[in-house]
Design an enzyme around this catalytic site. Structure first.
Site, PDB file in Angstrom:
ATOM      1  N   LYS A 237       1.261   8.101  -0.099  1.00  0.00           N
ATOM      2  CA  LYS A 237       2.743   7.377   0.731  1.00  0.00           C
ATOM      3  C   LYS A 237       2.977   6.160   0.488  1.00  0.00           C
ATOM      4  CE  LYS A 237       4.312   5.578   3.981  1.00  0.00           C
ATOM      5  NZ  LYS A 237       5.377   4.557   3.786  1.00  0.00           N
TER       6      LYS A 237
ATOM      7  N   GLU B 170      -0.327 -16.154   6.086  1.00  0.00           N
ATOM      8  CA  GLU B 170       0.455 -15.583   4.764  1.00  0.00           C
ATOM      9  C   GLU B 170       1.831 -15.574   4.923  1.00  0.00           C
ATOM     10  OE1 GLU B 170       0.165 -11.591   3.863  1.00  0.00           O
ATOM     11  OE2 GLU B 170      -0.684 -12.123   1.687  1.00  0.00           O
TER      12      GLU B 170
ATOM     13  N   CYS C 185      -0.723 -10.716  -3.249  1.00  0.00           N
ATOM     14  CA  CYS C 185      -1.578 -11.153  -2.264  1.00  0.00           C
ATOM     15  C   CYS C 185      -2.546 -12.162  -2.747  1.00  0.00           C
ATOM     16  CB  CYS C 185      -2.335  -9.823  -2.004  1.00  0.00           C
ATOM     17  SG  CYS C 185      -3.082  -9.081  -3.463  1.00  0.00           S
TER      18      CYS C 185
ATOM     19  N   GLY D 147      -2.086  -3.557   2.123  1.00  0.00           N
ATOM     20  CA  GLY D 147      -0.931  -3.900   2.591  1.00  0.00           C
ATOM     21  C   GLY D 147      -1.052  -5.054   3.933  1.00  0.00           C
ATOM     22  N   SER D 148      -0.442  -5.152   4.921  1.00  0.00           N
ATOM     23  CA  SER D 148      -0.529  -6.354   5.773  1.00  0.00           C
ATOM     24  C   SER D 148      -1.994  -6.087   6.588  1.00  0.00           C
ATOM     25  CB  SER D 148       0.589  -6.498   6.489  1.00  0.00           C
ATOM     26  OG  SER D 148       0.588  -5.116   7.531  1.00  0.00           O
ATOM     27  N   ASN D 149      -2.221  -7.516   7.098  1.00  0.00           N
ATOM     28  CA  ASN D 149      -3.664  -7.361   7.902  1.00  0.00           C
ATOM     29  C   ASN D 149      -3.223  -6.630   9.267  1.00  0.00           C
ATOM     30  OD1 ASN D 149      -4.172  -9.610   6.177  1.00  0.00           O
ATOM     31  ND2 ASN D 149      -6.051  -9.523   7.305  1.00  0.00           N
ATOM     32  N   GLN D 150      -2.039  -6.783   9.833  1.00  0.00           N
ATOM     33  CA  GLN D 150      -1.691  -6.189  11.110  1.00  0.00           C
ATOM     34  C   GLN D 150      -1.858  -4.332  10.790  1.00  0.00           C
ATOM     35  OE1 GLN D 150       2.378  -6.827  11.757  1.00  0.00           O
ATOM     36  NE2 GLN D 150       2.321  -6.049  14.009  1.00  0.00           N
TER      37      GLN D 150
ATOM     38  N   GLY E  94      -3.315  -2.956   8.427  1.00  0.00           N
ATOM     39  CA  GLY E  94      -4.862  -2.568   7.928  1.00  0.00           C
ATOM     40  C   GLY E  94      -5.609  -2.337   9.392  1.00  0.00           C
TER      41      GLY E  94
HETATM   42  P1  NAD Z   1       2.637  -3.100   5.291  1.00  0.00           P
HETATM   43  O1  NAD Z   1       1.527  -3.274   5.881  1.00  0.00           O
HETATM   44  O2  NAD Z   1       3.966  -3.295   6.036  1.00  0.00           O
HETATM   45  O3  NAD Z   1       2.856  -1.491   4.531  1.00  0.00           O
HETATM   46  C1  NAD Z   1       1.858  -1.233   3.426  1.00  0.00           C
HETATM   47  C2  NAD Z   1       1.980   0.390   3.778  1.00  0.00           C
HETATM   48  O4  NAD Z   1       1.377   0.877   4.997  1.00  0.00           O
HETATM   49  C3  NAD Z   1       3.333   0.919   3.380  1.00  0.00           C
HETATM   50  O5  NAD Z   1       3.198   2.043   2.766  1.00  0.00           O
HETATM   51  C4  NAD Z   1       3.673   1.126   4.858  1.00  0.00           C
HETATM   52  O6  NAD Z   1       4.780   2.308   4.904  1.00  0.00           O
HETATM   53  C5  NAD Z   1       2.295   1.715   5.408  1.00  0.00           C
HETATM   54  N1  NAD Z   1       2.274   1.581   6.886  1.00  0.00           N
HETATM   55  C6  NAD Z   1       3.094   0.855   7.689  1.00  0.00           C
HETATM   56  N2  NAD Z   1       2.613   1.064   9.011  1.00  0.00           N
HETATM   57  C7  NAD Z   1       1.834   1.876   8.911  1.00  0.00           C
HETATM   58  C8  NAD Z   1       0.788   2.709   9.914  1.00  0.00           C
HETATM   59  N3  NAD Z   1       1.104   2.382  11.166  1.00  0.00           N
HETATM   60  N4  NAD Z   1       0.095   3.667   9.741  1.00  0.00           N
HETATM   61  C9  NAD Z   1      -0.137   3.815   8.095  1.00  0.00           C
HETATM   62  N5  NAD Z   1       0.593   3.252   7.339  1.00  0.00           N
HETATM   63  C10 NAD Z   1       1.551   2.363   7.543  1.00  0.00           C
HETATM   64  O7  NAD Z   1       2.621  -4.280   3.832  1.00  0.00           O
HETATM   65  P2  NAD Z   1       3.755  -4.509   2.886  1.00  0.00           P
HETATM   66  O8  NAD Z   1       4.762  -5.406   3.540  1.00  0.00           O
HETATM   67  O9  NAD Z   1       4.071  -3.278   2.132  1.00  0.00           O
HETATM   68  O10 NAD Z   1       2.918  -5.210   1.839  1.00  0.00           O
HETATM   69  C11 NAD Z   1       2.854  -6.761   1.854  1.00  0.00           C
HETATM   70  C12 NAD Z   1       1.435  -6.811   2.410  1.00  0.00           C
HETATM   71  O11 NAD Z   1       0.436  -6.430   1.306  1.00  0.00           O
HETATM   72  C13 NAD Z   1       0.920  -8.612   2.342  1.00  0.00           C
HETATM   73  O12 NAD Z   1       0.159  -8.854   3.414  1.00  0.00           O
HETATM   74  C14 NAD Z   1       0.003  -8.676   1.043  1.00  0.00           C
HETATM   75  O13 NAD Z   1      -0.951  -9.670   1.215  1.00  0.00           O
HETATM   76  C15 NAD Z   1      -0.593  -7.170   0.978  1.00  0.00           C
HETATM   77  N6  NAD Z   1      -1.134  -6.991  -0.390  1.00  0.00           N
HETATM   78  C16 NAD Z   1      -2.582  -6.922  -0.502  1.00  0.00           C
HETATM   79  C17 NAD Z   1      -3.090  -6.696  -1.653  1.00  0.00           C
HETATM   80  C18 NAD Z   1      -4.447  -6.734  -1.833  1.00  0.00           C
HETATM   81  O14 NAD Z   1      -4.835  -6.140  -2.992  1.00  0.00           O
HETATM   82  N7  NAD Z   1      -5.390  -7.384  -1.259  1.00  0.00           N
HETATM   83  C19 NAD Z   1      -2.197  -6.344  -2.641  1.00  0.00           C
HETATM   84  C20 NAD Z   1      -0.641  -6.236  -2.514  1.00  0.00           C
HETATM   85  C21 NAD Z   1      -0.065  -6.533  -1.182  1.00  0.00           C
END
Ligand code: NAD
Length: 485
Positions: free
Chosen positions: A175, A385, A284, A228-231, A233
């Site tokens: 996804k 962040e 990130c 993705g984001s901490n929230q 995650g």
């Molecule tokens: P996000 O958390 O909004 O989304 C990430 C993914 O999760 C997307 O595919 C989204 O559709 C999906 N998602 C959203 N809500 C969900 C839910 N309730 N259940 C399951 N999946 C869901 O993050 P973003 O805005 O796409 O990316 C930016 C964030 O990613 C930043 O915080 C960045 O630091 C982080 N990031 C971390 C790394 C790393 O390796 N540490 C690398 C790149 C980005």
């Protein structure tokens, strides 16, 4: 030309069960639609998981060396499409063509690396207390793996998750972030063209809250790898743990550099600015806090300022542009609100601080590269962040103070120290609480053959890439064979 992509389930390109589509737009010009993609529902996820489950036993039964041949072919096919896929990614999320080209080539390298991983050992022979026994471990796949990825590295991140998942014998439901759906479909096309058997890799587009959450909840999915984001995650972790699924999280950062009195200031300024501003700060591992020894603060600041002033902002498709737009309206509003917060908190704006809205910028999500000074590490702009091109300069009086403040954050992804003092470099490696440590380097930037991941709230402490990936994507069988007389 608008491109309309579909889900990929059981070897077929199909629409969502509702038939509803969403739009991918160009953040440099919001009037340009890059394409459409299906808004998938839980029913679509069910189909994808069922296909992945059905394909698992046959895929697992192949030798890892045979599985590697599919990845090898996919690498060659991806290499033939560098320009096309880079162009699509730039149009979907805004970073420059040089950056997206580099990312596709990174994807090729990741596929080539993992195509060879199948010829490594699969376990260990262990001495048994009973001399007759053959006691050994064997690595085995988990089953169906859910891959959930962000938009900021729409090629490399899905590939550094999918390639190890596949080589170790798992099947995948992927996804991607909605913002980069067209790019994701092209990556999956590469695997389809490499003749990966039906059901081994499935793509379900759509929103995180519907399609993403359905994957996380699904009892047919044995493991979820999320970036993705901490929230989000945290929600993924809670859901996965509640139903006993394995999970891996890579999340945010607030990455510091420390510039000591003996640093090569030119190098430090160059790599601090590129770490903060490349990819429009949307990495990130981007540099966001810079602790500078008081004795070199002024000359360092002048070098940073000169480099930031020279940054050309524009569409990522234009030659000579260093910094593209932010990836979405949500990103734009978030970054502007953090800049305003910084001003309210009393940080001094050294450069930038505004949205760019005139002339060539009027239809996109452009902001100036922004540098604050007189920042205190406790301020919100130094703790949360921002995920945008915003750098905070903070004066310090000693190495010890710098390390203490660098560590005073909930994040622990990447950090760098600029010094010529070997003892300080070694002390830094020892004391800094991050997963990715650099000395005289940019905070951003990872080599795919080495483990990648963060500490503290940046990660679930598992590691991606290189051989570290085997830990997440497999489990161990311990086998004891006792011959009968
Ligand atoms: P996000 O958390 O909004 O989304 C990430 C993914 O999760 C997307 O595919 C989204 O559709 C999906 N998602 C959203 N809500 C969900 C839910 N309730 N259940 C399951 N999946 C869901 O993050 P973003 O805005 O796409 O990316 C930016 C964030 O990613 C930043 O915080 C960045 O630091 C982080 N990031 C971390 C790394 C790393 O390796 N540490 C690398 C790149 C980005």
């Amino acid at each position: 030309m608008s491109q309309n992509v579909l889900n990929y389930i059981n070897g077929n390109w199909v629409g969502s069960s509702s038939g509803v589509v969403l739009h991918s737009i160009n953040p440099a010009n919001i009037h340009e639609r890059v394409g459409t993609f299906p808004d998938s529902s839980e029913a679509d996820v069910d189909r994808a998981v069922a296909a992945a489950k059905d394909a698992f036993l046959q895929w697992k039964a192949l030798s890892p060396i045979s599985r590697g041949q599919f990845l090898h072919r996919a690498a060659d096919l991806l290499e033939q499409r560098v320009e096309e896929i880079a162009l699509t990614a730039t149009k979907e999320m805004g970073k420059t063509l040089a950056e997206t080209r580099g990312e596709v080539l990174r994807g090729v390298a990741i596929l080539r690396y993992y195509s060879q991983e199948g010829s490594r050992k699969e376990g260990d022979v262990i001495p048994s207390a009973d001399r007759r026994n053959l006691l050994y471990t064997q690595r085995v796949p988990l089953g169906v793996v859910g891959v959930i990825s962000p938009w900021n590295f729409p090629i490399a991140i899905p590939l550094w998750k999918m390639a190890p998942a596949l080589i170790y014998g798992n099947t995948v439901v992927f996804k991607p972030a909605a913002e980069t759906s067209i790019t994701a479909a092209k990556i999956v096309e590469v695997f389809a063209d490499a003749q990966l058997p039906a059901g081994v890799l499935n793509l379900v587009h759509g929103s995180g809250t519907t399609a993403g959450a359905a994957i996380v909840r699904h009892h047919g999915v044995q493991a979820i790898t999320f970036t993705g984001s901490n929230q989000v995650g945290k929600q993924v972790a809670a859901e996965a743990a509640a139903r006993g699924a394995k999970f891996q999280l890579e999340m945010g950062g607030k990455n510091p550099v420390i510039v000591l009195e003996d640093a090569d200031l030119e190098l430090a300024a160059e790599l601090t600015v590129s770490g903060a501003m490349k990819h429009t700060g949307q990495k990130c591992t981007a540099t966001s806090r810079c602790f500078v020894h008081r004795s070199v603060y002024e000359p360092f600041k002048q070098k940073v300022l000169a480099k930031v002033q020279a940054i050309k902002v524009g569409s990522g498709l234009e030659e000579g542009v260093y910094m593209g737009p932010l990836a979405s309206q949500k990103q734009f509003e978030k970054v502007i609100s953090y800049i305003e917060q910084g001003k309210r908190e009393g940080a001094a704006l050294l450069y930038g601080g505004k949205a760019l809205e005139e002339g060539p910028y009027q239809h996109g999500f452009f902001v100036q590269p922004t540098v604050f000074e007189n920042v205190k590490n406790e301020m919100v702009i130094a703790q949360e962040e921002i995920f945008g091109p915003v750098l905070c300069l903070i004066k310090v009086d000693s190495f010890e103070e710098a390390v203490e403040q660098a560590n005073a954050t909930r994040f622990g992804l990447a950090a760098s120290l600029f010094t010529r003092d070997l003892a300080k470099a070694l002390a830094f490696v020892e004391k800094i609480d991050v997963g990715m440590v650099k000395v005289n380097g940019e905070t951003a930037g990872v080599e795919p053959q080495a483990a990648f991941g963060g500490m503290k709230d940046s990660s679930s402490l598992s590691r991606e890439q290189g051989q570290a990936a085997v830990e997440f994507f497999t489990t161990l069988k311990t086998v004891t064979i006792t011959p009968t007389p």
